[in-house]
Design an enzyme around this catalytic site. Sequence first.
Site, mmCIF file in Angstrom:
data_model
loop_
_atom_site.group_PDB
_atom_site.id
_atom_site.type_symbol
_atom_site.label_atom_id
_atom_site.label_comp_id
_atom_site.label_asym_id
_atom_site.label_seq_id
_atom_site.Cartn_x
_atom_site.Cartn_y
_atom_site.Cartn_z
ATOM 1 N N SER A 182 0.832 -1.198 0.000
ATOM 2 C CA SER A 182 0.000 0.000 0.000
ATOM 3 C C SER A 182 0.866 1.247 0.000
ATOM 4 O O SER A 182 2.026 1.229 0.448
ATOM 5 C CB SER A 182 -0.894 0.002 1.251
ATOM 6 O OG SER A 182 -1.513 1.249 1.448
ATOM 7 N N TYR A 195 -2.516 -0.962 10.432
ATOM 8 C CA TYR A 195 -2.625 -1.372 9.029
ATOM 9 C C TYR A 195 -1.370 -0.970 8.253
ATOM 10 O O TYR A 195 -0.782 -1.787 7.524
ATOM 11 C CB TYR A 195 -3.861 -0.736 8.413
ATOM 12 C CG TYR A 195 -3.987 -0.898 6.912
ATOM 13 C CD1 TYR A 195 -4.524 -2.054 6.362
ATOM 14 C CD2 TYR A 195 -3.589 0.126 6.039
ATOM 15 C CE1 TYR A 195 -4.667 -2.197 4.983
ATOM 16 C CE2 TYR A 195 -3.729 -0.014 4.670
ATOM 17 C CZ TYR A 195 -4.265 -1.174 4.144
ATOM 18 O OH TYR A 195 -4.399 -1.308 2.789
#
Length: 292
Positions: A182, A195
């Site tokens: 990400s 995360y």
Amino acid sequence: MNNMVSDYPKGAPAQEQTHQPGDQDAMYPAPEIIKASHKGSGKLDGKVALISGGDSGIGRSTAVLFAREGADVAIIYLDENDDAAQTKKLVEHEGRRCLTIQQDVGDNDGVKKAVEQVIQQLGKINILVNNAGVQYPQEDLTDIDNEQLERTFKTNIFGMFNITRAVLPHMQEGDSIINTTSITSYQGHDQLIDYASTKGAITTFTRSLSTNLMKQQRGIRVNGVAPGPIWTPLIPSSFDAEQVAKFGKDTPMGRMGQPSEVAPAYLFLASDDASYITGQIIHVNGGSIVNG
């Protein structure tokens, strides 16, 4: 499948979902799954791909694109049965086989059984896409309790270890592993501390495993894709309606991306076009420069 996307060219109306990782059928506008202009050319003929989180979002788009390019597909998903059934329908519409397996990737024994099922029914695994993930925004670090921390790490990075360890013995020279990291791995995120930390681990896992397999001279390539703000079920199931309405508008391109705009990066890395590429990350993020 692709209707309504053009009605919201830069974003989506305010909406929320209460269940992670979310249901694609409940999203509006519907995410664009595959570009109508993409004509398959047999880049993955004879291949079998296993995609975790393949029921929706980036995973679904990748599954359908792989099928259009000639691959049979197996998907592992958590509990979104309707979404998984729709992915299976779309893959089969492309003339390929699709095996759907409901399995929490954090369960190591269950993952082993799932991989055995793929081998038994589809015969092999040439491409592994580690894509399953969850995120739970919190305003403050102290709001991240141990249960959330463990769940996020168990799904996002432990699950990646579980699947990869189970699949590797079945892979041969020329096969490919592609991990979904990400933009948060490079920029961080003030509401997604746990995360983003797992995504940093995934980036390092990708680089380390690629080096390990090169030293073993097994000829298996390992790369990653680092999406930015992409319109997937994880978004309305993670953020409140007000945040969803603004989603992606702070990118240099001024809009969120569609799964159909990310999946081609996975196709490139899975195909022989990327035969001289390993240990690398492709950034599909609307123009943010991260130099990673």
